[in-house]
Scaffold this motif. Structure first.
Motif, PDB file in Angstrom:
ATOM      1  N   MET A   1      24.436 -34.671  -8.022  1.00 28.21           N
ATOM      2  CA  MET A   1      24.402 -33.626  -9.039  1.00 28.21           C
ATOM      3  C   MET A   1      22.970 -33.276  -9.419  1.00 28.21           C
ATOM      4  O   MET A   1      22.112 -34.143  -9.523  1.00 28.21           O
TER       5      MET A   1
ATOM      6  N   PHE B   1      20.933 -31.040 -12.447  1.00 33.19           N
ATOM      7  CA  PHE B   1      21.243 -30.530 -13.782  1.00 33.19           C
ATOM      8  C   PHE B   1      20.464 -29.258 -14.097  1.00 33.19           C
ATOM      9  O   PHE B   1      19.529 -28.877 -13.396  1.00 33.19           O
TER      10      PHE B   1
ATOM     11  N   ARG C   1      18.466 -28.530 -16.786  1.00 29.66           N
ATOM     12  CA  ARG C   1      17.058 -28.768 -17.091  1.00 29.66           C
ATOM     13  C   ARG C   1      16.551 -29.860 -16.172  1.00 29.66           C
ATOM     14  O   ARG C   1      17.172 -30.908 -16.065  1.00 29.66           O
TER      15      ARG C   1
ATOM     16  N   ASN D   1      15.159 -33.079 -14.978  1.00 29.87           N
ATOM     17  CA  ASN D   1      15.074 -34.313 -15.754  1.00 29.87           C
ATOM     18  C   ASN D   1      14.588 -35.489 -14.928  1.00 29.87           C
ATOM     19  O   ASN D   1      15.301 -36.467 -14.765  1.00 29.87           O
TER      20      ASN D   1
ATOM     21  N   ALA E   1      18.395 -36.291  -5.606  1.00 31.94           N
ATOM     22  CA  ALA E   1      19.846 -36.261  -5.383  1.00 31.94           C
ATOM     23  C   ALA E   1      20.186 -36.391  -3.900  1.00 31.94           C
ATOM     24  O   ALA E   1      21.147 -37.061  -3.541  1.00 31.94           O
TER      25      ALA E   1
END
Ligand SMILES: Nc1ncnc2c1ncn2[C@@H]1O[C@H](COP(=O)(O)OP(=O)(O)O)[C@@H](O)[C@H]1O
Ligand SMILES: [Mg+2]
Lengths: 258, 363
Positions: free
Chosen positions: A89, A91, A93, A95, A162
């Motif tokens: 996954m 996201f 923003r 991170n 990821a």
């Protein structure tokens, strides 16, 4: 290694609040599927049910089936940790882990899979950063903190992180909404390359982006605020944007509401 | 206020500064006005105090402060207008409040340094009281330093992990009844008076279980006082870690316990250490439980698990009680060492917090 996703009769709840209702769809392997729809219609919620991140939220609960090839993610005895290694996954923003260097950020997911040999790690980190089109920009400062990169670079770092654990599916929740147009272009190009290897699902608020990057597009809507979101239709992107079968889709795409 | 002024000056200094419309300019008091006024009101305050025959310096100071505030307000209102005058009034009051807060602190430090440095030397730090009669000068606090270090160290060894794990439970796992109960008990523990913690350990450890006094018994009471402080501060630090980081880690397929260990704790370790250090500083000055459970001693006892020990705060108390000139000096010197110990801990805590702080934003 990319896998196919079959969702049937999926509803998700936050406590007693039903956020999405009875969604069924299929996602083809090695393709990009875009989710579009007005804010609050449950796109993020649905995306997070696909790798069992929804239940991380307090009160989060799911009903229905998600088949990854032939295995039900919500079947008895399925380990959510294993699911998340298979379905990665990215996201909204960026991170990156603030305490880790660029190298450690990319290696973070690997280290716990037992890959601790430095040479293996170095290989995979390099491959992942190249895969995320970031290698040339960071190869001289792998030991600097990841938070020192620009927003677009950070997001590509998160993509590298990821894909480093070699998932089958990559979920992206508005990955470009915090980025400038040039970084957005870089990430979109990257998505085009990644779909050779992964099944990709991307949530976006940007119609042009959906039209540019995706093969298929799913339109979500909700009948009223406070009501659960539903899947209106899913079809080839071309058809959705030229000749959708539901009027609401056409209204949304042409900007008549939402 | 001074920002506005420097900005204005910067504008005036710039070549194009003259193009600023005249209407935006305003009469200003020169920069040195507040300082000059402060000096003048101090002088006048002392003068009035002397003339009126007031003995208390506090009264002199109050008169000077009042003069300063009123003088600034009147002068500024006359020259700069009402808005600036109010601004200066508020600034003046803030400064006076600041001084009021700092004066006791500074005078405490000054007093302790002035009186404590009299007998504080290498000999004092490296010798115990031994068999020296209390009325005679000499002796030292080596036994008390050893005792404080061991008792506080043991208390930290007990309280830091306990507090840390409790906080992790509350923030990362705690839901429902049990978490509420734990939070409630932590709140209650925060309010326990130190003498009660001492009595509690006394009744169980010494009266029921029959052990004698020891540094360890004192450490247990200190740990009871320390745990809630550690839990509270650690909880706050863990809550500061953005949820996005936890989710990023979980989404990589990292199990929850590893996420906590590798992502959450490293991100907040600076703040957590600071909290623990401050809790240590807080218990280092506790006297009551030590008196009940460690009893105090005149000689060196390096074994915290056997027999009475000394500690710095208790030493200060006992020396003061002796009431001789020499023991007063020793009490002040020991107090100075205690303050230095706590200050060093604070500095170390700040250093660690700065060193470990995640680099925010772009570096
Ligand atoms: N953490 C949460 N707790 C409770 N309700 C939530 C939470 N996150 C989202 N929701 C609710 O779920 C619905 C869908 O939200 P979301 O999936 O974020 O929509 P989208 O991503 O399409 O904008 C909204 O009604 C929102 O209020
Ligand atoms: Mg969303």
């Amino acid at each position: 290694m990319a896998k196919r996703i079959d969702v049937s009769g999926l509803s998700a709840f936050y406590g007693n609040h039903k956020a999405i209702d009875d969604i069924s769809m299929s996602v083809e392997p090695r393709s990009v599927t875009a989710f579009i729809g007005p804010s609050g219609c449950g796109k993020s919620t649905f995306l997070r049910t696909l790798n069992r991140m929804h239940e991380v939220t307090p009160g989060g609960r799911v009903e229905g089936k998600v088949l990854l090839d032939d295995e039900d993610l919500y079947g008895p005895g399925v380990d959510p940790v294993a699911v998340r290694r298979t379905v990665g996954m990215v996201f909204q923003r960026p991170n990156p882990f603030p305490t880790m260097s660029i190298f450690d950020n990319v290696a973070a997911g690997l280290r716990l899979n037992g890959t601790t040999k430095k040479s293996d790690l170095t290989d995979i980190v390099e491959k992942s950063l190249k895969g995320a089109n970031l290698w040339n920009e960071v190869k001289d400062r792998l030991n600097k903190p990841g938070s020192g990169l620009s927003g677009g670079q950070q997001q590509r770092l998160c993509i590298a992180r990821a894909i480093a654990v070699a998932p089958q599916v990559l979920l992206m929740d508005e990955p470009c909404s915090a980025l400038d147009p040039i970084s957005t272009l870089a990430v979109e190009d990257l998505i085009g390359e990644l779909k050779e290897r992964f099944t990709i699902v991307i949530v976006t608020h940007n119609m042009q982006q959906a039209a540019r990057v995706s093969d298929r597009t799913a339109f979500f809507n909700l009948s009223a605020v406070g009501q659960p979101g539903t899947l209106v239709e899913i079809d080839d992107t071309e058809r959705i944007f030229s000749n959708p079968s539901v009027q609401a889709t056409e209204d949304y795409i042409s900007g008549r509401f939402g | 206020m001074s920002d506005v002024m420097t900005e204005r000056q910067a504008l005036a200094d710039r070549p194009g500064g003259t193009s600023v419309p005249v209407s935006l300019k305003q009469a200003r008091l020169p920069r040195w006005t507040p300082a000059a006024l402060a000096l003048a009101s101090a002088a006048v305050g002392c003068g009035i105090g002397l003339a009126a025959g007031l003995d208390s310096r506090v009264q002199w100071g109050l008169i000077a402060a009042l003069l300063f505030v009123v003088g600034t307000f009147v002068l500024s209102a006359a020259v700069e207008g009402a808005r600036q005058a109010k601004d200066r009034l508020a600034t003046g009051l803030v400064w006076i409040a600041f001084l009021l807060a700092v004066i006791p602190l500074a005078s405490l430090l000054w007093e302790t340094v002035a009186r404590g440095s009299k007998v504080l030397d290498g000999y004092f730090l490296s010798h115990s009281m031994g068999t020296l009669p209390d009325a005679l000068p000499g002796g030292g606090i080596y036994h008390a330093i050893i005792g404080t270090l061991e008792q506080v160290g043991l208390a930290t060894l007990i309280a830091a992990p306990l507090g840390l794990f409790t906080a992790i439970y509350l923030v990362e796992y705690g839901r429902g009844r049990l978490a509420k109960a734990v939070t409630f008990f932590v709140d209650v523990m925060t309010g326990i008076p130190s003498i009660v913690a001492g009595l509690f350990v006394l009744s169980i450890w010494i009266l029921i279980l029959g052990f004698g006094p020891s540094g360890f018994a004192g450490a247990m009471a200190l740990a009871i006082l320390m745990v809630p402080v550690v839990v509270r501060s650690t909880e706050e630090m863990l809550k500061l870690v953005p949820n996005e980081l936890r989710e990023a880690s979980l989404a990589l397929g990292v199990p929850k316990w590893r996420t906590i260990l590798k992502v959450v704790l490293p991100t907040s370790i600076g703040g957590i250490t600071t909290g623990v250090m401050l809790a240590v500083a807080r218990i280092a000055g506790e006297t009551a439980p030590v008196m009940l459970l460690v009893w105090g001693a005149k000689t060196i006892n390096t074994n915290p698990f056997q027999d009475a020990q000394q500690s710095l705060p208790l030493y200060v108390f006992q020396q003061w009680q002796q009431g001789s000139e020499a023991s007063y000096d020793r009490a002040w010197a020991a107090a100075l060492v205690l303050i230095a110990f706590v200050m060093i801990l604070n500095l170390v805590a700040r250093g660690i917090a700065r060193w470990k702080a995640p680099r925010g934003g772009r570096s």
